[in-house]
Design a protein around this motif. Structure first.
Motif, mmCIF file in Angstrom:
data_model
loop_
_atom_site.group_PDB
_atom_site.id
_atom_site.type_symbol
_atom_site.label_atom_id
_atom_site.label_comp_id
_atom_site.label_asym_id
_atom_site.label_seq_id
_atom_site.Cartn_x
_atom_site.Cartn_y
_atom_site.Cartn_z
ATOM 1 N N ALA A 71 0.829 -1.202 0.000
ATOM 2 C CA ALA A 71 0.000 0.000 0.000
ATOM 3 C C ALA A 71 0.865 1.255 0.000
ATOM 4 N N ALA A 72 1.946 1.221 0.773
ATOM 5 C CA ALA A 72 2.839 2.377 0.837
ATOM 6 C C ALA A 72 3.615 2.543 -0.466
ATOM 7 N N VAL A 73 4.105 1.446 -0.998
ATOM 8 C CA VAL A 73 4.857 1.504 -2.249
ATOM 9 C C VAL A 73 3.951 1.970 -3.383
ATOM 10 N N GLY A 74 2.705 1.545 -3.341
ATOM 11 C CA GLY A 74 1.752 1.913 -4.380
ATOM 12 C C GLY A 74 1.194 3.315 -4.240
ATOM 13 N N GLY A 75 1.440 3.952 -3.094
ATOM 14 C CA GLY A 75 1.012 5.322 -2.906
ATOM 15 C C GLY A 75 -0.319 5.520 -2.216
ATOM 16 N N SER A 76 -0.982 4.435 -1.792
ATOM 17 C CA SER A 76 -2.273 4.589 -1.115
ATOM 18 C C SER A 76 -2.111 4.786 0.388
ATOM 19 N N ALA A 77 -0.895 4.658 0.900
ATOM 20 C CA ALA A 77 -0.604 4.914 2.314
ATOM 21 C C ALA A 77 0.653 5.768 2.407
ATOM 22 N N ASP A 78 0.672 6.661 3.387
ATOM 23 C CA ASP A 78 1.841 7.516 3.612
ATOM 24 C C ASP A 78 2.880 6.831 4.487
ATOM 25 N N VAL A 79 2.378 6.080 5.446
ATOM 26 C CA VAL A 79 3.224 5.472 6.478
ATOM 27 C C VAL A 79 2.778 4.036 6.690
ATOM 28 N N VAL A 80 3.720 3.179 7.065
ATOM 29 C CA VAL A 80 3.396 1.788 7.386
ATOM 30 C C VAL A 80 3.700 1.522 8.853
ATOM 31 N N MET A 103 16.514 -7.934 18.024
ATOM 32 C CA MET A 103 15.811 -7.999 16.739
ATOM 33 C C MET A 103 14.633 -7.034 16.772
ATOM 34 N N PRO A 104 14.751 -5.869 16.106
ATOM 35 C CA PRO A 104 13.640 -4.921 16.089
ATOM 36 C C PRO A 104 12.424 -5.517 15.409
ATOM 37 N N ALA A 105 11.264 -5.086 15.840
ATOM 38 C CA ALA A 105 10.023 -5.667 15.316
ATOM 39 C C ALA A 105 9.156 -4.581 14.691
ATOM 40 N N GLY A 106 7.938 -4.413 15.210
ATOM 41 C CA GLY A 106 7.036 -3.431 14.641
ATOM 42 C C GLY A 106 7.562 -2.011 14.795
ATOM 43 N N CYS A 107 7.300 -1.191 13.808
ATOM 44 C CA CYS A 107 7.755 0.191 13.834
ATOM 45 C C CYS A 107 6.883 1.010 12.904
ATOM 46 N N LEU A 108 7.047 2.315 12.924
ATOM 47 C CA LEU A 108 6.480 3.151 11.880
ATOM 48 C C LEU A 108 7.603 3.484 10.924
ATOM 49 N N TYR A 109 7.349 3.284 9.636
ATOM 50 C CA TYR A 109 8.340 3.657 8.628
ATOM 51 C C TYR A 109 7.634 4.306 7.445
ATOM 52 N N ALA A 110 8.393 5.129 6.735
ATOM 53 C CA ALA A 110 7.853 5.840 5.581
ATOM 54 C C ALA A 110 8.957 6.033 4.569
ATOM 55 N N SER A 111 8.592 6.394 3.366
ATOM 56 C CA SER A 111 9.602 6.659 2.348
ATOM 57 C C SER A 111 10.450 7.850 2.782
ATOM 58 N N GLN A 112 11.703 7.841 2.385
ATOM 59 C CA GLN A 112 12.567 8.962 2.730
ATOM 60 C C GLN A 112 12.007 10.265 2.162
ATOM 61 N N SER A 113 11.374 10.206 1.006
ATOM 62 C CA SER A 113 10.805 11.412 0.411
ATOM 63 C C SER A 113 9.686 11.975 1.284
ATOM 64 N N PHE A 114 8.866 11.105 1.872
ATOM 65 C CA PHE A 114 7.792 11.575 2.758
ATOM 66 C C PHE A 114 8.388 12.260 3.977
ATOM 67 N N ILE A 115 9.398 11.644 4.580
ATOM 68 C CA ILE A 115 10.020 12.210 5.782
ATOM 69 C C ILE A 115 10.682 13.549 5.477
ATOM 70 N N THR A 116 11.363 13.613 4.353
ATOM 71 C CA THR A 116 12.047 14.847 3.971
ATOM 72 C C THR A 116 11.052 15.988 3.735
ATOM 73 N N LYS A 117 9.927 15.675 3.092
ATOM 74 C CA LYS A 117 8.917 16.691 2.799
ATOM 75 C C LYS A 117 8.049 17.023 4.016
#
Length: 345
Positions: free
Chosen positions: A80-89, A227-241
């Protein structure tokens, strides 16, 4: 709570170069008030901090209008995030590394879990004579979704026994009642899933646990480190903007993590949706005791966590083997450190 958000500087990507310390903050409002978050199996304890931040209105307190879409597994949320329908995972950290292997740069910015909480078990009914992992060759293994953290954990366990992911059949069974039904009906021979699903199956006597990552000690035994598990992550472009939006999301999640550290069972039951309980409040509270230690107390990524995650993937995943993965591009503690200095539970 007094809300403070921060403007990032130095995070701009120029000519492909990355700053070693990409984020510096000053006060500012979220650039994007509406945020779409994708998650795979929201009812699981793995993602409990996300639910707490939502239900206790911590996102709203930060000036955010968050829409959470729930998918069958982390791999689907990632799409969903890669496809652009979500900002953050809200998903597993290792997905940032899998994406980087495909030259797609996503960054973790707040950790939800410091242990995967995944339990790998065989069906006592389907495999009554189980002796070792070698017995799973050719068998059907239920996971939340193929490619999700549950299949990654199972693949790693199998790899240590010399079994390739292609030697078994991974079947997506979701993260709730469907997963339980799949095992009970004999559709799968083994299962890798999370609580409260696994505690329910274990208490019913339906499974034999062969690998468990619900505690820090067990996690280090399985993976050889944090071993890290669940997190919030987003594209670098989203974070930068959207550095202020990213900070606001982090503030809300850190606040949720702090709340969980002191929450009673009664508090928890009163906060989560009824559907999370699988019809058994006592079971849910019992499951919570199993995984409470796995929750990050502060949202910080442990320094050795990313390298442990990468080694895990390199043990069996051909898309990562031999690829020049730059771990520094996959995570940051900068937003969490700022949140910890300002946010109160």
């Amino acid at each position: 709570m007094k809300r403070r958000t921060f403007i990032a500087s130095g995070a701009v990507l120029a000519s492909g170069a990355w700053s070693a310390a990409p984020f510096a903050f000053a006060q500012g409002k979220p650039e994007q008030s509406k945020v779409a978050i994708a998650v795979g199996g929201k009812n699981l304890f793995y993602y409990l901090p996300l639910t707490i931040a939502e239900k206790r209105n911590y996102f709203k307190d930060e000036g955010l209008d968050v829409e959470i879409s729930d998918f069958a597994g982390g791999a689907k949320a990632l799409q969903a995030a890669v496809g652009g329908s979500a900002d953050v995972v809200s998903g597993a950290f290792e997905h940032t590394l899998l994406l980087q292997a495909k030259n797609q740069y996503f960054r973790e910015f707040v950790l939800q879990g410091r242990a995967p909480q995944i339990v790998f078990a065989v069906s006592k009914k389907a495999m009554p004579n189980y002796k070792s992992l070698a017995d799973l060759k050719g068998k059907k293994i239920g996971v939340t979704a193929p490619g999700s953290s549950t299949s990654i954990m199972a693949s790693f366990a199998l790899a240590k026994a010399g079994i390739k992911p292609t030697d078994v059949v991974f079947i997506g069974v979701g993260a709730g009642a469907g997963a339980i039904a799949a095992l009970e009906s004999g559709q799968i021979d083994a299962i890798a899933n999370l609580d409260p699903v696994m505690t329910k199956l274990d208490r019913a006597g339906d499974i034999r646990i062969i690998s468990d990552t619900r505690t820090l000690a067990d996690t280090k035994t399985v993976f050889g480190g944090n071993m890290p598990a669940g997190c919030l992550y987003a594209s670098q472009s989203f974070i930068t903007k959207n550095p202020n939006t990213t900070q606001a999301l982090t503030n809300a999640m850190v606040r949720a993590l702090k709340w969980l550290q002191g929450a009673s069972g009664k508090d928890l039951i009163a906060t989560v949706p009824e559907g999370y309980l699988l019809g058994d409040r006592a079971l849910y509270l019992d499951s919570w005791q199993h995984v409470k230690e796995a929750m990050s107390p502060d949202g910080l990524m442990p320094e050795d966590g990313p390298s442990t995650s990468l080694k895990t993937l390199q043990a069996f995943d051909e898309t990562v083997k031999g690829k020049p993965i730059d771990l520094s591009k996959a995570w940051t503690n900068d937003f969490v450190k700022k949140a910890l200095a300002t946010v109160k539970a």
